[in-house]
Design a protein around this motif. Sequence first.
Motif, PDB file in Angstrom:
ATOM      1  N   ALA A  38      32.082  89.516 -29.312  1.00 54.38           N
ATOM      2  CA  ALA A  38      31.612  90.729 -28.633  1.00 54.38           C
ATOM      3  C   ALA A  38      31.888  90.660 -27.136  1.00 54.38           C
ATOM      4  N   MET A  39      31.672  89.483 -26.531  1.00 51.51           N
ATOM      5  CA  MET A  39      31.949  89.320 -25.105  1.00 51.51           C
ATOM      6  C   MET A  39      33.434  89.512 -24.810  1.00 51.51           C
ATOM      7  N   ALA A  40      34.289  88.937 -25.655  1.00 48.86           N
ATOM      8  CA  ALA A  40      35.722  89.085 -25.461  1.00 48.86           C
ATOM      9  C   ALA A  40      36.147  90.541 -25.622  1.00 48.86           C
ATOM     10  N   GLN A  41      35.541  91.227 -26.586  1.00 48.45           N
ATOM     11  CA  GLN A  41      35.870  92.631 -26.812  1.00 48.45           C
ATOM     12  C   GLN A  41      35.403  93.502 -25.651  1.00 48.45           C
ATOM     13  N   THR A  42      34.214  93.207 -25.145  1.00 54.83           N
ATOM     14  CA  THR A  42      33.619  94.037 -24.099  1.00 54.83           C
ATOM     15  C   THR A  42      34.185  93.731 -22.718  1.00 54.83           C
ATOM     16  N   HIS A  43      34.320  92.426 -22.410  1.00 53.50           N
ATOM     17  CA  HIS A  43      34.692  92.017 -21.055  1.00 53.50           C
ATOM     18  C   HIS A  43      36.109  91.469 -20.937  1.00 53.50           C
ATOM     19  N   GLY A  44      36.702  91.047 -22.051  1.00 49.52           N
ATOM     20  CA  GLY A  44      37.993  90.386 -21.984  1.00 49.52           C
ATOM     21  C   GLY A  44      37.843  88.875 -21.982  1.00 49.52           C
ATOM     22  N   ASP A  45      38.938  88.179 -22.296  1.00 52.87           N
ATOM     23  CA  ASP A  45      38.906  86.720 -22.422  1.00 52.87           C
ATOM     24  C   ASP A  45      38.613  86.008 -21.115  1.00 52.87           C
ATOM     25  N   ARG A  46      38.887  86.659 -20.002  1.00 53.91           N
ATOM     26  CA  ARG A  46      38.798  85.966 -18.713  1.00 53.91           C
ATOM     27  C   ARG A  46      37.452  86.123 -18.013  1.00 53.91           C
ATOM     28  N   HIS A  47      36.570  86.896 -18.577  1.00 57.65           N
ATOM     29  CA  HIS A  47      35.294  87.167 -17.903  1.00 57.65           C
ATOM     30  C   HIS A  47      34.371  85.952 -17.987  1.00 57.65           C
ATOM     31  N   ALA A  48      33.549  85.784 -16.955  1.00 55.45           N
ATOM     32  CA  ALA A  48      32.631  84.641 -16.907  1.00 55.45           C
ATOM     33  C   ALA A  48      31.665  84.641 -18.091  1.00 55.45           C
ATOM     34  N   SER A  49      31.209  85.826 -18.515  1.00 54.20           N
ATOM     35  CA  SER A  49      30.287  85.895 -19.656  1.00 54.20           C
ATOM     36  C   SER A  49      30.959  85.429 -20.938  1.00 54.20           C
ATOM     37  N   THR A  50      32.249  85.719 -21.079  1.00 50.68           N
ATOM     38  CA  THR A  50      32.990  85.265 -22.250  1.00 50.68           C
ATOM     39  C   THR A  50      33.119  83.747 -22.238  1.00 50.68           C
ATOM     40  N   LEU A  51      33.444  83.196 -21.085  1.00 48.62           N
ATOM     41  CA  LEU A  51      33.567  81.743 -20.967  1.00 48.62           C
ATOM     42  C   LEU A  51      32.230  81.057 -21.240  1.00 48.62           C
ATOM     43  N   ARG A  52      31.143  81.669 -20.756  1.00 48.95           N
ATOM     44  CA  ARG A  52      29.814  81.097 -21.000  1.00 48.95           C
ATOM     45  C   ARG A  52      29.499  81.102 -22.503  1.00 48.95           C
ATOM     46  N   ALA A  53      29.859  82.170 -23.187  1.00 46.29           N
ATOM     47  CA  ALA A  53      29.636  82.243 -24.632  1.00 46.29           C
ATOM     48  C   ALA A  53      30.461  81.191 -25.361  1.00 46.29           C
ATOM     49  N   CYS A  54      31.662  80.914 -24.845  1.00 43.21           N
ATOM     50  CA  CYS A  54      32.496  79.870 -25.437  1.00 43.21           C
ATOM     51  C   CYS A  54      31.829  78.504 -25.297  1.00 43.21           C
ATOM     52  N   TYR A  55      31.294  78.213 -24.134  1.00 40.25           N
ATOM     53  CA  TYR A  55      30.591  76.942 -23.925  1.00 40.25           C
ATOM     54  C   TYR A  55      29.367  76.837 -24.838  1.00 40.25           C
ATOM     55  N   ASP A  56      28.652  77.960 -25.016  1.00 43.34           N
ATOM     56  CA  ASP A  56      27.460  77.944 -25.868  1.00 43.34           C
ATOM     57  C   ASP A  56      27.801  77.634 -27.320  1.00 43.34           C
ATOM     58  N   LEU A  57      29.038  77.922 -27.699  1.00 44.23           N
ATOM     59  CA  LEU A  57      29.457  77.686 -29.076  1.00 44.23           C
ATOM     60  C   LEU A  57      29.790  76.220 -29.345  1.00 44.23           C
ATOM     61  N   LEU A  58      30.046  75.453 -28.303  1.00 43.04           N
ATOM     62  CA  LEU A  58      30.487  74.066 -28.485  1.00 43.04           C
ATOM     63  C   LEU A  58      29.435  73.205 -29.190  1.00 43.04           C
ATOM     64  N   ALA A  59      28.170  73.342 -28.778  1.00 44.40           N
ATOM     65  CA  ALA A  59      27.125  72.481 -29.342  1.00 44.40           C
ATOM     66  C   ALA A  59      26.924  72.712 -30.840  1.00 44.40           C
ATOM     67  N   PRO A  60      26.731  73.974 -31.292  1.00 47.41           N
ATOM     68  CA  PRO A  60      26.578  74.148 -32.743  1.00 47.41           C
ATOM     69  C   PRO A  60      27.831  73.781 -33.522  1.00 47.41           C
ATOM     70  N   TYR A  61      29.018  74.011 -32.945  1.00 43.78           N
ATOM     71  CA  TYR A  61      30.239  73.570 -33.602  1.00 43.78           C
ATOM     72  C   TYR A  61      30.235  72.053 -33.781  1.00 43.78           C
ATOM     73  N   GLY A  62      29.832  71.349 -32.740  1.00 45.95           N
ATOM     74  CA  GLY A  62      29.797  69.892 -32.815  1.00 45.95           C
ATOM     75  C   GLY A  62      28.850  69.403 -33.882  1.00 45.95           C
ATOM     76  N   GLU A  63      27.669  70.016 -33.933  1.00 43.87           N
ATOM     77  CA  GLU A  63      26.671  69.599 -34.928  1.00 43.87           C
ATOM     78  C   GLU A  63      27.092  69.972 -36.347  1.00 43.87           C
ATOM     79  N   ALA A  64      27.938  71.000 -36.471  1.00 42.17           N
ATOM     80  CA  ALA A  64      28.411  71.418 -37.792  1.00 42.17           C
ATOM     81  C   ALA A  64      29.686  70.688 -38.196  1.00 42.17           C
ATOM     82  N   GLY A  65      30.125  69.706 -37.403  1.00 47.18           N
ATOM     83  CA  GLY A  65      31.335  68.961 -37.702  1.00 47.18           C
ATOM     84  C   GLY A  65      32.611  69.718 -37.411  1.00 47.18           C
ATOM     85  N   ARG A  66      32.535  70.671 -36.493  1.00 47.48           N
ATOM     86  CA  ARG A  66      33.687  71.494 -36.161  1.00 47.48           C
ATOM     87  C   ARG A  66      34.072  71.324 -34.692  1.00 47.48           C
ATOM     88  N   ALA A  67      33.956  70.094 -34.206  1.00 44.38           N
ATOM     89  CA  ALA A  67      34.215  69.843 -32.790  1.00 44.38           C
ATOM     90  C   ALA A  67      35.651  70.181 -32.405  1.00 44.38           C
TER      91      ALA A  67
END
Length: 263
Positions: A198-227
Amino acid sequence: MRSRTNLAAAYREADRIDEAVSLGKQVVADSERYLGDLHPETWRARSDLAASYLKAEQTAEAVALLEQVASDAQHLLGDDHVDTWHARAALSAAYRAAGSIKEALTLGERVAADSGSLLGDYHPDTWRARSSLAASYLKAGRHADAINGLKQVGIRSEQLLGDLHPYTLRSRAALALALQEVGQAEEASKLEEQVLAAMAQTHGDRHASTLRACYDLLAPYGEAGRAGEGMTLLERFTADSERLLSDYARTREGHDVVSHSRR
């Protein structure tokens, strides 16, 4: 005084916290002197100063001010007035920030319960109150209560505001964090993926909010074995951000050259 209160709020939003606190103190002192302790503008000035104190991590000062505002509102307006409700909602959040979780829960549950009758179930401030209570539940380790509350807020937000509204996205991100804390990494990942898309769709890939959402995804990915997937995403969005910063630097450099040449 209202204009100076607005200026103090602008300082706070711009992270000029020392200036926000200094001006806020002046406004409170002048409000108390010229309008009196019980004037609504004095309450507003104290609440605004408390918000600056919270951002400065001066939680004791914030709590003291908001306790005064809530007490004055109760005595002058009564328990069922919306201004009393707002004062209590702010105080509950301040208690949580100060680590007074028991007080935050006690008051937060009252605020959330009163919100339906005073504002209605679909009022944005009702959702904020319930989200705030969920945050206090998380702090207290009551994850099931927090998750249930955040799910309800998310449903209401999607129904009235839509999937791409910032409040809907914040609700999903908060729910993802709660799910992650109880080990539901896959469910958390799915929610964070929705937020990122949604952030990428609304703001584009380069927006700070999109990058922040990407960082937020790292932890659950890591815990789910999808690092590995997380690192691929991070490399993509970081590369985009670095290109953006590089473009900005070149533009700024050219602007500085032109500016100096005109002197």
